[in-house]
Design a protein around this motif. Sequence first.
Motif: not given
Length: 307
Positions: A37-49
């Motif tokens: 609920d805190a971060l969108s899936p695409v945002s989490l994936a983007f910043w992970r990489w």
Amino acid sequence: MEDEATRTRRATAGYALALLATVVWSGNFLVVRGLSDALSPVSLAFWRWVVAIAVLAPFSWRGLREDWPALRAHGRYLALTSLLGVSVFNTAIYVAGRTVAAVDLSIIAASSPVFVILLTRVFHREPLGSGRLAGVALSLGGVIWLVTDGQPEHLLHLALGSGDLVMLGAALSFAGYTLLVRQRPAGVRLQSFALSSFVLGLVFLTPIYLWSAWDLPARIPDTPVLLAILYVGVFASVVAYLAWNAAIARIGPSRAAVVYYAIPVFSGLGGWLLLDEPISAADAVSAILIVAGIVMANRQGREMRRC
């Protein structure tokens, strides 16, 4: 030649590294649920990489420059590998994590080797013995049991957009990635291969990230979100991948894979301890069926290689 003591130490280190990678990857599923609920899936994936590249690049840049001619000569292969293993696989996990419990995510992820066996048969004509076929059937039965919550007849009424099916797609994507990794160009270092696939996967993901974030208000993430991003970027990406590669070099992919199947156990315990997620009877039965089936399939594969 190595003496017995050296071989024992090498095997012990290999199993320890495989266990480290497995535990770290199990934590990735907990992060997915905690940030649903805190971060969108695409945002989490983007910043992970982004984080993973920033951490790995200083140690791998020189090797990548030396290996670049070989990588460039296999550009289509690298593009497909990066798309499946970096862009699609992890983003799909994060999408599924918005509605699927951590233990369920990890149980379905543990079915990836089943898809590897099937795809290997289709594309590489690898023979399948009766034991391997029985193992595949048993593991797929476990996945169906989990997705339908112990009522297989519900398959007729499953929504195509459900988180469970998205996670199944992620498992299939990872299986395709695994087959492609086996064809890594000769002479390309593992770190160079990892860094180049991280970068290219991020390139594919960036337009989707920019489009999804276009209308969202800019905000500074709070401390828990930043720590979670650092975890998936540093540990679940760099540390786990390097540990896993080192484990395979020491004990081989088959033995390392047996350790990987413990992911549902660690994720289930972590979800129960940290996220108050219950472990249902269907979860337990599914995990047993999947792990038993994959072990059976791998045992058959080892027996066939010895013949």
